[in-house]
Design a protein around this motif. Structure first.
Motif, mmCIF file in Angstrom:
data_model
loop_
_atom_site.group_PDB
_atom_site.id
_atom_site.type_symbol
_atom_site.label_atom_id
_atom_site.label_comp_id
_atom_site.label_asym_id
_atom_site.label_seq_id
_atom_site.Cartn_x
_atom_site.Cartn_y
_atom_site.Cartn_z
ATOM 1 N N LEU A 85 49.262 35.846 45.223
ATOM 2 C CA LEU A 85 50.002 37.114 45.213
ATOM 3 C C LEU A 85 50.531 37.396 43.805
ATOM 4 C CD1 LEU A 85 51.967 36.683 48.577
ATOM 5 C CD2 LEU A 85 49.843 37.939 48.192
ATOM 6 N N PRO A 86 49.633 37.522 42.837
ATOM 7 C CA PRO A 86 50.058 37.601 41.440
ATOM 8 C C PRO A 86 50.654 38.943 41.018
ATOM 9 C CG PRO A 86 47.682 37.832 41.591
ATOM 10 C CD PRO A 86 48.163 37.508 42.971
ATOM 11 N N ASP A 87 50.421 40.000 41.805
ATOM 12 C CA ASP A 87 50.872 41.330 41.383
ATOM 13 C C ASP A 87 51.534 42.049 42.558
ATOM 14 O OD1 ASP A 87 51.258 43.868 40.400
ATOM 15 O OD2 ASP A 87 49.234 44.089 39.575
ATOM 16 N N PRO A 88 52.860 42.154 42.557
ATOM 17 C CA PRO A 88 53.559 42.820 43.665
ATOM 18 C C PRO A 88 53.134 44.270 43.873
ATOM 19 C CG PRO A 88 55.107 41.614 42.272
ATOM 20 C CD PRO A 88 53.796 41.618 41.549
ATOM 21 N N ASP A 89 52.629 44.903 42.832
ATOM 22 C CA ASP A 89 52.200 46.295 42.947
ATOM 23 C C ASP A 89 50.793 46.432 43.522
ATOM 24 O OD1 ASP A 89 54.596 47.245 41.864
ATOM 25 O OD2 ASP A 89 53.851 47.016 39.810
ATOM 26 N N ARG A 90 50.135 45.307 43.749
ATOM 27 C CA ARG A 90 48.775 45.316 44.329
ATOM 28 C C ARG A 90 48.760 44.347 45.509
ATOM 29 N NH1 ARG A 90 45.028 43.677 39.516
ATOM 30 N NH2 ARG A 90 43.369 44.272 40.954
ATOM 31 N N PRO A 91 49.292 44.772 46.658
ATOM 32 C CA PRO A 91 49.406 43.860 47.801
ATOM 33 C C PRO A 91 48.070 43.382 48.340
ATOM 34 C CG PRO A 91 49.929 46.113 48.437
ATOM 35 C CD PRO A 91 49.847 46.097 46.946
ATOM 36 N N GLY A 92 47.009 44.113 48.073
ATOM 37 C CA GLY A 92 45.702 43.675 48.537
ATOM 38 C C GLY A 92 45.103 42.560 47.711
ATOM 39 N N LEU A 93 45.673 42.318 46.509
ATOM 40 C CA LEU A 93 45.213 41.207 45.672
ATOM 41 C C LEU A 93 45.942 39.949 46.108
ATOM 42 C CD1 LEU A 93 43.676 40.034 43.255
ATOM 43 C CD2 LEU A 93 45.559 40.806 41.779
#
Length: 324
Positions: A85-93
């Motif tokens: 979950l490296p990017d909170p703004d990209r929940p699908g990543l």
């Protein structure tokens, strides 16, 4: 064995990632490669909107995929560098994986890697062959190493309660037409060329009853597909519950990694798993299981472990479908 290039390693990781287990064999993941980094993404179009509204089963499936990716990268001679979950703004990543320092895979890692394409999900009773206690202890340790807890259910009364809750949940779900339609969306008719879902030979039309009885999914609802059940496979097997201390997205991914670690280890020793998540898909029943049977930890998977002689192929989407 010579170390392969990072590109060859990434190709092997994506190829193997397709073989992870997933709910209804939805394979709810995609991959993207940028430089020497692979991104693991959730495929929201494959989420079960009725049976998995919160996306918990989807993330557990993708967590199993992540463990598969890590294992293959080690087998290829590189220590994986993972960010979850490296990017909170990209929940699908959900995660990124890239090759780190060169390492020599140990024998246990090679054993796990060798089971990635051989592991199979079972959907019936098991043969009357005992599962060694030492193997169960090893599966517990495997799950623990990934941040989850696998607990074999020793009490016959507790096993009966879990079986009864599974029956209750199944009884509720079969009254819900939307739920049934979602399940059979992933049931494949005989001769289907689809590369996802559960093929007709992957589940029995009428499974032989185990004692206590853990009902199977109604993949054959209203159409009578499925193979003839093996009346010699009527053993429940070892019932186990996979739990985590918390219940957030990171814990769900950890549960999936723990699940796949245990499944690959079990497969290497001739043991398969049958999954029963019906009771965990109904909030009230899941909370009951958590409080009364799991000492307050969050149940992420209920399964049975045992030996089956039923070998079958499982469909997998080609790389071109999963690689963005």
């Amino acid at each position: 064995m010579s170390i392969r290039s990072p590109k060859q390693v990434l190709d092997a990781v994506v190829e193997a990632g397709r073989w992870a287990p997933s709910v209804h064999n939805t394979q709810p993941w995609t991959f993207a490669v940028a430089g020497e980094e692979i991104s693991l993404r959730a495929d929201a179009d494959r989420k079960l909107s009725v049976g998995d509204a919160a996306g918990r089963a989807l993330l557990i499936s993708c967590g199993a995929d992540l463990f598969t990716m890590r294992t293959v990268m080690r087998c290829e001679g590189y220590e994986p560098v993972v960010r979850i979950l490296p990017d909170p703004d990209r929940p699908g990543l959900l995660a990124t994986v890239e090759p780190g320092e060169q390492v020599k895979a140990d024998e246990p890692t090679w054993v796990l890697g060798g089971e990635i394409e051989r592991r199979r999900t079972h959907r019936a009773g098991f043969a009357d062959v005992p599962v060694p206690e030492q193997l169960i202890e090893s599966l517990v340790k495997a799950a623990m190493s990934e941040g989850a807890k696998l607990t074999p259910v020793r009490s016959p009364d507790a096993v009966s309660v879990l079986a009864a809750l599974t029956q209750v949940a199944q009884g509720v779900q079969v009254q819900d037409q939307r739920f049934n339609l979602e399940v059979i969306r992933w049931a494949r008719p005989p001769g289907s060329t689809r590369t996802d879902g559960v093929p007709a030979e992957g589940y029995p039309r009428e499974a032989a009853l185990t004692e206590p009885h853990f009902p199977q999914r109604h993949y054959s609802w209203r159409h009578g597909w499925g193979r003839a059940g093996d009346q010699n496979e009527t053993v429940t097997g070892v019932v186990a519950v996979l739990t985590t201390r918390g219940d957030n997205r990171e814990e769900w991914i950890a549960a999936g990694q723990a699940l796949q670690h245990a499944l690959l280890y079990a497969s290497a020793h001739g043991v398969s798993a049958a999954f029963h998540t019906q009771a965990l898909e109904i909030d009230l029943l899941r909370e009951f299981v958590r409080l009364e049977l799991c000492a307050g930890e969050y149940p992420q998977m209920i399964m049975r472990l045992g030996v089956t002689f039923d070998a079958k192929d499982v469909p997998r989407r080609p790389v071109s479908d999963v690689l963005e």
